[in-house]
Design a protein around this motif. Structure first.
Motif, PDB file in Angstrom:
ATOM      1  N   UNK A  82       0.834  -1.204   0.000  1.00 56.90           N
ATOM      2  CA  UNK A  82       0.000   0.000   0.000  1.00 56.90           C
ATOM      3  C   UNK A  82       0.866   1.251   0.000  1.00 56.90           C
ATOM      4  N   UNK A  83       0.414   2.310  -0.680  1.00 55.80           N
ATOM      5  CA  UNK A  83       1.074   3.605  -0.488  1.00 55.80           C
ATOM      6  C   UNK A  83       0.896   4.036   0.958  1.00 55.80           C
ATOM      7  N   UNK A  84       1.949   4.611   1.536  1.00 56.03           N
ATOM      8  CA  UNK A  84       1.850   5.106   2.908  1.00 56.03           C
ATOM      9  C   UNK A  84       2.208   6.592   2.941  1.00 56.03           C
ATOM     10  N   UNK A  85       1.493   7.335   3.741  1.00 63.58           N
ATOM     11  CA  UNK A  85       1.642   8.775   3.838  1.00 63.58           C
ATOM     12  C   UNK A  85       2.996   9.158   4.410  1.00 63.58           C
ATOM     13  N   UNK A  86       3.687  10.090   3.740  1.00 67.72           N
ATOM     14  CA  UNK A  86       4.963  10.590   4.235  1.00 67.72           C
ATOM     15  C   UNK A  86       4.853  12.023   4.750  1.00 67.72           C
ATOM     16  N   UNK A  87       4.243  12.912   3.930  1.00 71.96           N
ATOM     17  CA  UNK A  87       4.253  14.324   4.318  1.00 71.96           C
ATOM     18  C   UNK A  87       3.138  15.094   3.636  1.00 71.96           C
ATOM     19  N   UNK A  88       2.805  16.227   4.238  1.00 75.42           N
ATOM     20  CA  UNK A  88       1.808  17.151   3.704  1.00 75.42           C
ATOM     21  C   UNK A  88       2.325  18.558   3.891  1.00 75.42           C
ATOM     22  N   UNK A  89       2.412  19.312   2.796  1.00 72.02           N
ATOM     23  CA  UNK A  89       2.823  20.717   2.852  1.00 72.02           C
ATOM     24  C   UNK A  89       1.718  21.580   2.275  1.00 72.02           C
ATOM     25  N   UNK A  90       1.344  22.616   3.005  1.00 75.47           N
ATOM     26  CA  UNK A  90       0.359  23.562   2.480  1.00 75.47           C
ATOM     27  C   UNK A  90       0.948  24.980   2.462  1.00 75.47           C
ATOM     28  N   UNK A  91       1.951  25.208   3.282  1.00 82.91           N
ATOM     29  CA  UNK A  91       2.641  26.492   3.300  1.00 82.91           C
ATOM     30  C   UNK A  91       4.043  26.326   2.742  1.00 82.91           C
ATOM     31  N   UNK A  92       4.618  27.411   2.243  1.00 79.54           N
ATOM     32  CA  UNK A  92       5.969  27.369   1.697  1.00 79.54           C
ATOM     33  C   UNK A  92       6.971  27.000   2.788  1.00 79.54           C
ATOM     34  N   UNK A  93       7.992  26.271   2.375  1.00 81.70           N
ATOM     35  CA  UNK A  93       9.069  25.973   3.302  1.00 81.70           C
ATOM     36  C   UNK A  93       9.358  24.502   3.403  1.00 81.70           C
ATOM     37  N   UNK A  94      10.206  24.193   4.342  1.00 78.15           N
ATOM     38  CA  UNK A  94      10.728  22.845   4.522  1.00 78.15           C
ATOM     39  C   UNK A  94      10.130  22.219   5.780  1.00 78.15           C
ATOM     40  N   UNK A  95       9.622  20.995   5.624  1.00 72.98           N
ATOM     41  CA  UNK A  95       9.127  20.222   6.761  1.00 72.98           C
ATOM     42  C   UNK A  95      10.036  19.025   6.926  1.00 72.98           C
ATOM     43  N   UNK A  96      10.584  18.847   8.137  1.00 71.42           N
ATOM     44  CA  UNK A  96      11.528  17.745   8.347  1.00 71.42           C
ATOM     45  C   UNK A  96      10.920  16.695   9.265  1.00 71.42           C
ATOM     46  N   UNK A  97      11.099  15.426   8.841  1.00 73.78           N
ATOM     47  CA  UNK A  97      10.636  14.303   9.654  1.00 73.78           C
ATOM     48  C   UNK A  97      11.720  13.255   9.622  1.00 73.78           C
ATOM     49  N   UNK A  98      12.614  13.308  10.555  1.00 69.54           N
ATOM     50  CA  UNK A  98      13.689  12.327  10.593  1.00 69.54           C
ATOM     51  C   UNK A  98      14.575  12.421   9.364  1.00 69.54           C
ATOM     52  N   UNK A  99      14.763  11.309   8.669  1.00 67.85           N
ATOM     53  CA  UNK A  99      15.626  11.296   7.486  1.00 67.85           C
ATOM     54  C   UNK A  99      14.940  11.924   6.265  1.00 67.85           C
ATOM     55  N   UNK A 100      13.615  12.102   6.344  1.00 64.91           N
ATOM     56  CA  UNK A 100      12.862  12.619   5.198  1.00 64.91           C
ATOM     57  C   UNK A 100      12.455  14.067   5.439  1.00 64.91           C
ATOM     58  N   UNK A 101      12.576  14.889   4.403  1.00 64.67           N
ATOM     59  CA  UNK A 101      12.131  16.286   4.451  1.00 64.67           C
ATOM     60  C   UNK A 101      11.349  16.571   3.185  1.00 64.67           C
ATOM     61  N   UNK A 102      10.365  17.457   3.292  1.00 60.69           N
ATOM     62  CA  UNK A 102       9.613  17.854   2.102  1.00 60.69           C
ATOM     63  C   UNK A 102       9.560  19.364   2.045  1.00 60.69           C
ATOM     64  N   UNK A 103       9.727  19.878   0.832  1.00 59.31           N
ATOM     65  CA  UNK A 103       9.778  21.327   0.601  1.00 59.31           C
ATOM     66  C   UNK A 103       8.681  21.727  -0.362  1.00 59.31           C
ATOM     67  N   UNK A 104       8.142  22.914  -0.167  1.00 61.86           N
ATOM     68  CA  UNK A 104       7.120  23.438  -1.068  1.00 61.86           C
ATOM     69  C   UNK A 104       7.380  24.902  -1.392  1.00 61.86           C
ATOM     70  N   UNK A 105       7.233  25.232  -2.689  1.00 62.62           N
ATOM     71  CA  UNK A 105       7.197  26.622  -3.137  1.00 62.62           C
ATOM     72  C   UNK A 105       5.936  26.787  -3.966  1.00 62.62           C
ATOM     73  N   UNK A 106       4.933  27.439  -3.405  1.00 61.74           N
ATOM     74  CA  UNK A 106       3.649  27.588  -4.114  1.00 61.74           C
ATOM     75  C   UNK A 106       3.790  28.512  -5.321  1.00 61.74           C
ATOM     76  N   UNK A 107       4.609  29.538  -5.211  1.00 64.80           N
ATOM     77  CA  UNK A 107       4.753  30.482  -6.327  1.00 64.80           C
ATOM     78  C   UNK A 107       5.410  29.814  -7.532  1.00 64.80           C
ATOM     79  N   UNK A 108       6.251  28.828  -7.285  1.00 62.57           N
ATOM     80  CA  UNK A 108       6.943  28.128  -8.377  1.00 62.57           C
ATOM     81  C   UNK A 108       6.248  26.835  -8.774  1.00 62.57           C
ATOM     82  N   UNK A 109       5.222  26.431  -8.043  1.00 63.76           N
ATOM     83  CA  UNK A 109       4.565  25.160  -8.343  1.00 63.76           C
ATOM     84  C   UNK A 109       5.544  24.010  -8.242  1.00 63.76           C
TER      85      UNK A 109
END
Lengths: 109, 115
Positions: A42-69
């Protein structure tokens, strides 16, 4: 219109760092998700970003830039068990998930 | 017991058969979904149920028929399928629809082969 794009396949070395990119186009946006899917599982959830910036969770991080898509998933200290497909999906103005085709990540010793 | 359980894991059926896929969630969620996953393609949303009411049918052929008797159970009834329907069928649940902060929880899927 709406579209989303991520690389089909990437290869990295155990212990290294890899960045998986995801670009999207949409007129309405309610956040971006990353999921991990091991073969036959099954796919398993890693991260959710709604605001710009970097979210860090242990070894995994997710980044979002809404202006750049643009978003990326950063995996550090890669382990063999990180070999999987990584699915990017954004939520549009109707709260519908629009999925990318997934990036297959191959980790080599 | 995993959060979302799908049965069977594998199914081979002929084009004239009738079969059903079953999904059960133990997470207390109110929304349930059927997705189709084909190789190297994005997940395709088929049906959405919110509080047992169908809220989404993404132009799915009538040979696929969903049923949601309660918030914990979801079925996908299959009849007169075509070979191109062969795929991984994933069930998912979430706390609710219409919110970005409620991630989907997926089952392991049913690998369907139509011969």
């Amino acid at each position: 219109g709406q579209n989303i794009d991520q690389p089909t396949e990437m290869t990295a070395t155990e212990g290294a760092i890899v960045q998986i990119n995801c670009t999207y186009q949409t007129s309405g946006f309610n956040g971006l998700f990353w999921y991990q899917q091991h073969a036959g599982e099954a796919p398993t959830f890693l991260s959710y970003n709604v605001l710009d910036g970097l979210e860090e969770k242990g070894r995994f991080s997710s980044f979002l830039s809404r202006s750049k898509g643009y978003s990326y998933l950063l995996l550090k200290e890669l382990q063999m068990k990180d070999s999987a497909s990584y699915l990017c999906a954004f939520m549009d103005s109707n709260y519908q998930l629009i999925w990318g085709a997934g990036t297959k990540l191959i980790i080599k010793p | 017991e995993t959060g979302v359980t799908q049965t069977p894991r594998h199914l081979v059926m002929g084009m004239t058969n009738k079969k059903s896929l079953k999904c059960e969630q133990h997470l207390g969620h109110n929304a349930m979904y059927w997705y189709k996953q084909s190789a190297k393609k994005p997940l395709e949303l088929m049906f959405v149920y919110n509080f047992k009411e169908q809220t989404e049918n993404n132009s799915v052929p009538s040979r696929f028929s969903p049923e949601c008797p309660n918030s914990s159970h979801l079925f996908l009834h299959l009849h007169t399928l075509q070979p191109e329907d062969s795929a991984l069928y994933l069930c998912a649940s979430s706390q609710a629809t219409g919110t970005g902060e409620s991630p989907l929880h997926f089952g392991n899927g049913t690998r369907l082969t139509v011969t």
